[in-house]
Design a protein around this motif. Sequence first.
Motif, mmCIF file in Angstrom:
data_model
loop_
_atom_site.group_PDB
_atom_site.id
_atom_site.type_symbol
_atom_site.label_atom_id
_atom_site.label_comp_id
_atom_site.label_asym_id
_atom_site.label_seq_id
_atom_site.Cartn_x
_atom_site.Cartn_y
_atom_site.Cartn_z
ATOM 1 N N PHE A 162 11.158 1.163 -5.555
ATOM 2 C CA PHE A 162 10.761 0.075 -4.660
ATOM 3 C C PHE A 162 9.455 -0.528 -5.165
ATOM 4 O O PHE A 162 8.474 0.194 -5.412
ATOM 5 N N THR A 163 9.437 -1.850 -5.326
ATOM 6 C CA THR A 163 8.220 -2.559 -5.711
ATOM 7 C C THR A 163 7.742 -3.376 -4.524
ATOM 8 O O THR A 163 8.477 -4.208 -3.985
ATOM 9 N N ASP A 164 6.526 -3.103 -4.114
ATOM 10 C CA ASP A 164 5.952 -3.771 -2.943
ATOM 11 C C ASP A 164 5.371 -5.119 -3.386
ATOM 12 O O ASP A 164 4.309 -5.175 -4.018
ATOM 13 N N THR A 165 6.065 -6.191 -3.050
ATOM 14 C CA THR A 165 5.656 -7.531 -3.500
ATOM 15 C C THR A 165 4.818 -8.268 -2.462
ATOM 16 O O THR A 165 4.521 -9.448 -2.643
ATOM 17 N N ARG A 166 4.439 -7.597 -1.398
ATOM 18 C CA ARG A 166 3.612 -8.262 -0.392
ATOM 19 C C ARG A 166 2.275 -8.668 -1.004
ATOM 20 O O ARG A 166 1.703 -7.932 -1.821
ATOM 21 N N PRO A 167 1.757 -9.834 -0.635
ATOM 22 C CA PRO A 167 0.482 -10.285 -1.206
ATOM 23 C C PRO A 167 -0.691 -9.431 -0.731
ATOM 24 O O PRO A 167 -0.619 -8.768 0.307
ATOM 25 N N HIS A 168 -1.760 -9.439 -1.506
ATOM 26 C CA HIS A 168 -2.982 -8.726 -1.123
ATOM 27 C C HIS A 168 -3.575 -9.335 0.146
ATOM 28 O O HIS A 168 -3.496 -10.542 0.381
ATOM 29 N N LYS A 169 -4.209 -8.460 0.922
ATOM 30 C CA LYS A 169 -4.954 -8.955 2.077
ATOM 31 C C LYS A 169 -6.121 -9.826 1.618
ATOM 32 O O LYS A 169 -6.391 -10.886 2.175
ATOM 33 N N ASN A 170 -6.823 -9.319 0.586
ATOM 34 C CA ASN A 170 -7.931 -10.067 -0.014
ATOM 35 C C ASN A 170 -7.832 -9.905 -1.529
ATOM 36 O O ASN A 170 -8.128 -8.826 -2.042
ATOM 37 N N PRO A 171 -7.408 -10.947 -2.249
ATOM 38 C CA PRO A 171 -7.190 -10.831 -3.699
ATOM 39 C C PRO A 171 -8.441 -10.446 -4.480
ATOM 40 O O PRO A 171 -8.327 -10.004 -5.618
ATOM 41 N N TYR A 199 7.861 3.850 4.911
ATOM 42 C CA TYR A 199 6.790 3.341 5.762
ATOM 43 C C TYR A 199 5.551 3.134 4.899
ATOM 44 O O TYR A 199 5.319 3.875 3.933
ATOM 45 N N ALA A 200 4.739 2.126 5.259
ATOM 46 C CA ALA A 200 3.556 1.842 4.450
ATOM 47 C C ALA A 200 2.417 1.319 5.316
ATOM 48 O O ALA A 200 2.629 0.803 6.420
ATOM 49 N N ARG A 201 1.204 1.490 4.777
ATOM 50 C CA ARG A 201 0.022 0.898 5.410
ATOM 51 C C ARG A 201 -0.946 0.445 4.328
ATOM 52 O O ARG A 201 -0.858 0.890 3.170
ATOM 53 N N ILE A 202 -1.865 -0.425 4.702
ATOM 54 C CA ILE A 202 -2.843 -0.989 3.770
ATOM 55 C C ILE A 202 -4.245 -0.666 4.261
ATOM 56 O O ILE A 202 -4.573 -0.885 5.434
ATOM 57 N N ASN A 203 -5.047 -0.108 3.357
ATOM 58 C CA ASN A 203 -6.469 0.157 3.620
ATOM 59 C C ASN A 203 -6.699 0.980 4.890
ATOM 60 O O ASN A 203 -7.594 0.690 5.697
ATOM 61 N N GLY A 204 -5.870 1.994 5.094
ATOM 62 C CA GLY A 204 -6.098 2.929 6.191
ATOM 63 C C GLY A 204 -5.718 2.442 7.566
ATOM 64 O O GLY A 204 -6.030 3.102 8.561
ATOM 65 N N GLU A 238 -10.614 -8.079 -3.638
ATOM 66 C CA GLU A 238 -11.040 -6.709 -3.380
ATOM 67 C C GLU A 238 -9.962 -5.694 -3.766
ATOM 68 O O GLU A 238 -8.772 -6.017 -3.813
ATOM 69 N N ILE A 239 -10.418 -4.484 -4.021
ATOM 70 C CA ILE A 239 -9.492 -3.375 -4.253
ATOM 71 C C ILE A 239 -8.702 -3.118 -2.973
ATOM 72 O O ILE A 239 -9.246 -3.212 -1.863
ATOM 73 N N GLU A 240 -7.407 -2.810 -3.132
ATOM 74 C CA GLU A 240 -6.569 -2.553 -1.969
ATOM 75 C C GLU A 240 -5.875 -1.204 -2.128
ATOM 76 O O GLU A 240 -5.358 -0.885 -3.198
ATOM 77 N N ILE A 241 -5.876 -0.444 -1.057
ATOM 78 C CA ILE A 241 -5.250 0.881 -1.077
ATOM 79 C C ILE A 241 -3.983 0.839 -0.230
ATOM 80 O O ILE A 241 -4.033 0.507 0.961
ATOM 81 N N ARG A 242 -2.861 1.159 -0.855
ATOM 82 C CA ARG A 242 -1.588 1.188 -0.132
ATOM 83 C C ARG A 242 -1.051 2.626 -0.118
ATOM 84 O O ARG A 242 -1.062 3.306 -1.134
ATOM 85 N N VAL A 285 1.968 9.149 -0.500
ATOM 86 C CA VAL A 285 1.458 8.767 -1.819
ATOM 87 C C VAL A 285 0.497 7.595 -1.656
ATOM 88 O O VAL A 285 0.694 6.729 -0.803
ATOM 89 N N ARG A 286 -0.515 7.585 -2.483
ATOM 90 C CA ARG A 286 -1.597 6.599 -2.380
ATOM 91 C C ARG A 286 -1.669 5.824 -3.698
ATOM 92 O O ARG A 286 -1.769 6.426 -4.770
ATOM 93 N N ILE A 287 -1.636 4.502 -3.611
ATOM 94 C CA ILE A 287 -1.691 3.648 -4.782
ATOM 95 C C ILE A 287 -2.863 2.673 -4.630
ATOM 96 O O ILE A 287 -2.969 1.989 -3.601
ATOM 97 N N VAL A 288 -3.704 2.628 -5.656
ATOM 98 C CA VAL A 288 -4.868 1.738 -5.636
ATOM 99 C C VAL A 288 -4.537 0.500 -6.467
ATOM 100 O O VAL A 288 -4.209 0.611 -7.650
ATOM 101 N N LEU A 289 -4.667 -0.657 -5.826
ATOM 102 C CA LEU A 289 -4.402 -1.924 -6.516
ATOM 103 C C LEU A 289 -5.730 -2.604 -6.833
ATOM 104 O O LEU A 289 -6.582 -2.767 -5.955
ATOM 105 N N PRO A 290 -5.919 -3.031 -8.084
ATOM 106 C CA PRO A 290 -7.167 -3.688 -8.459
ATOM 107 C C PRO A 290 -7.209 -5.125 -7.926
ATOM 108 O O PRO A 290 -6.172 -5.690 -7.582
ATOM 109 N N PRO A 291 -8.399 -5.723 -7.863
ATOM 110 C CA PRO A 291 -8.484 -7.140 -7.474
ATOM 111 C C PRO A 291 -7.691 -8.000 -8.447
ATOM 112 O O PRO A 291 -7.578 -7.686 -9.637
#
Length: 210
Positions: free
Chosen positions: A167-176, A148-153, A178-182, A202-208
Motif C-alpha cells: 500500500f502506498t499512501d498518496t495523501r498529501p502532506h499536512k505541511n509540505p 489504519y493510519a494517523r499523522i503526527n501523533g 515540515e517533516i511528517e510522521i505517519r 509501524v512508523r514512517i518519517v517523510l521528509p519535507p
Amino acid sequence: MPTVIIKKEFPDTKEADFSRKRDNFFEKAPQYVEAGILPREETEALIQALTEDKARMDKKNEDKKIAHDSSVVFHEEHPAVVTQLRAYKHMSDSNPMVTPEIRQELELYKEEKIETTNGKKPDLKGREVGGQAQVTYTKKPMHGILLYARINGSEFDFETIVKDSKFTDTRPHKNPKEIEIREYYAYYIFDGKKVGKQSEIVRIVLPPIE
C-alpha cells in the motif's frame, strides 16, 4: 608532513600474505641451515609443519571451490527437475490406475496446511519511497488487511482496505515544508471479515517536499 608507523602482526594472518611468506621461507631458509646460520632441527621441524599446513590450506581451498561449483550447478539444474516432477504428478493425476492411496504413498499430492485465523496478525513493514509512505505485508493465505493510519501523533482517523500486498499512501502532506510522521497498524481480512490480532504499529518519517 607527519607520518604514522603501523606495526603489522607477525605472522600476517591474511592467507595470501601468509602463503607468500611461507613459500619464501621454503625457498631461502635451507641455504642458511647449510651455512650453519639457522639451526637444522628447528628449521626442518618448522618446514615440515608449514608443509603440512600448506596441504591443509590447499585442500580447504579446493573443497571450497568444489562446494561453490556444486552449488552453482545445483541451482542451475534444480528448477528443471522441479518442472519434471510437477509434470509427472500431473500425468499421475490423469492416470486412473494411480489410486489416491498410491499418490499418498508416493507423496504425489499438494499438501494442505490448515491454520486458524484467530492468532494471526499482519507483519507490517514500512518505508519512505519517493516522498511517500509505503506499507508492505505478507498476504497469503489471507485476503487482505484493514489498515489504519494517523499523522503526527493524532487519532487513527484513516481507514482503508488493502487487497494487494503493498500500500502506498498518496495523501498529501499536512505541511509540505515540515517533516511528517505517519503511523500504521492493521488487521487481516478473510472472507470480507476482520480477523486475528492487531499488528505492531509501524512508523514512517517523510521528509519535507518543499
